[in-house]
Design an enzyme around this catalytic site. Structure first.
Site, mmCIF file in Angstrom:
data_model
loop_
_atom_site.group_PDB
_atom_site.id
_atom_site.type_symbol
_atom_site.label_atom_id
_atom_site.label_comp_id
_atom_site.label_asym_id
_atom_site.label_seq_id
_atom_site.Cartn_x
_atom_site.Cartn_y
_atom_site.Cartn_z
ATOM 1 N N CYS A 111 0.834 -1.200 0.000
ATOM 2 C CA CYS A 111 0.000 0.000 0.000
ATOM 3 C C CYS A 111 0.873 1.256 0.000
ATOM 4 O O CYS A 111 1.502 1.563 -1.014
ATOM 5 C CB CYS A 111 -0.978 -0.043 1.166
ATOM 6 S SG CYS A 111 -2.373 1.102 0.961
ATOM 7 N N HIS A 212 -3.576 -5.164 0.454
ATOM 8 C CA HIS A 212 -3.085 -5.554 1.783
ATOM 9 C C HIS A 212 -3.093 -7.075 1.921
ATOM 10 O O HIS A 212 -4.026 -7.655 2.485
ATOM 11 C CB HIS A 212 -3.942 -4.914 2.875
ATOM 12 C CG HIS A 212 -3.636 -3.482 3.112
ATOM 13 N ND1 HIS A 212 -2.713 -3.051 4.033
ATOM 14 C CD2 HIS A 212 -4.122 -2.368 2.509
ATOM 15 C CE1 HIS A 212 -2.644 -1.733 4.012
ATOM 16 N NE2 HIS A 212 -3.481 -1.293 3.095
ATOM 17 N N GLU A 214 -1.579 -8.936 3.916
ATOM 18 C CA GLU A 214 -1.574 -9.378 5.313
ATOM 19 C C GLU A 214 -2.991 -9.531 5.865
ATOM 20 O O GLU A 214 -3.203 -10.208 6.885
ATOM 21 C CB GLU A 214 -0.756 -8.416 6.182
ATOM 22 C CG GLU A 214 -1.444 -7.129 6.578
ATOM 23 C CD GLU A 214 -1.520 -6.065 5.488
ATOM 24 O OE1 GLU A 214 -2.068 -4.973 5.752
ATOM 25 O OE2 GLU A 214 -1.040 -6.320 4.361
#
Length: 238
Positions: A111, A212, A214
């Site tokens: 990001c 993202h 994660e």
């Protein structure tokens, strides 16, 4: 074999926990968990002037998400919707990136981290993406990582790391890459044309994604970072 050590750039912000309400160095736990699950040792790197001094002890670097990068770094005036700018974080992470490139360790930008990779090479950003694409699909709801589809260039380093060229990604951003910097190639796009991934042309060790990972269930990018961090051969970028 000793597990590789991967530094993760952290936030400096106001936080509350227990009886405390104060400034803190912090990072969403999902980054830490994803790096650890990939077999690496995660180490948080606070946004302070000398944090790049830790790079010689690292095997890889993850540039995390966060607030907007100062538009002055890419030669633009501050837009009305630009927010969360921290000059000290921009400076600290730019120094981290330069040191990591100098050592040739792998770098993954997520990001804001991808945007920093672009700005570091002279690229520019769209300061408020809805003004460009005409919708809020990249940040639909506050505090929610809503999915959208992404197409990845066949044969790209990004596609090899992901193992496919079409996927749904967890998204939460209002800025994006506009003009790629020198030696920066876009390798993935949203259906509206927004750049979703970039690579550096002069090294195999740098990837950036706008989404993202994660916050999703796909560990492939963290596996790519950990594999590179475990390789041991360091080729500094030119």
């Amino acid at each position: 074999m000793t597990a590789p050590v991967i530094g993760i750039s952290a936030y400096a912000d106001h936080a509350r926990w227990g009886v405390w309400d104060t400034r803190a160095t912090l990072l969403p736990q999902e980054y830490v968990d994803a790096v650890a699950a990939a077999g690496a040792v995660p180490v948080l790197l606070p946004p302070v002037a000398n944090t790049a001094g830790a790079v010689p002890a690292l095997d890889g670097l993850l540039l995390a998400g966060g607030g907007d990068i100062a538009p002055a770094r890419y030669g633009a005036p501050v837009g009305e919707r630009t927010a969360g700018v921290q000059d000290f974080r921009d400076a600290a992470e730019s120094a981290l990136l330069a040191a990591a490139l100098g050592r040739g360790i792998p770098v993954l930008g997520i990001c804001r981290g991808m945007q920093l990779l672009n700005v570091a090479r002279g690229g520019t950003l769209h300061q408020h993406l809805p003004d460009v694409v005409g919708h809020d699909g990249h940040r639909l709801r506050l505090g929610v990582f809503d999915p959208h589809p992404v197409t990845v260039a066949e044969g790209s380093r990004t596609a090899r790391a992901l193992g496919r060229t079409r996927l749904e990604v967890p998204s939460y951003h209002h800025q994006a890459v506009a003009e790629p910097g020198a030696g920066v190639t876009a390798t993935a796009w949203a259906d509206d044309g927004t750049v979703e991934a970039i690579e550096y042309d002069d090294t195999d060790a740098v990837l950036g994604v706008q989404w993202h990972p994660e916050m999703g269930a796909d560990p492939s990018l963290f596996a790519w970072l950990t594999a590179g961090a475990s390789a041991g051969d360091r080729v500094p970028s030119r």
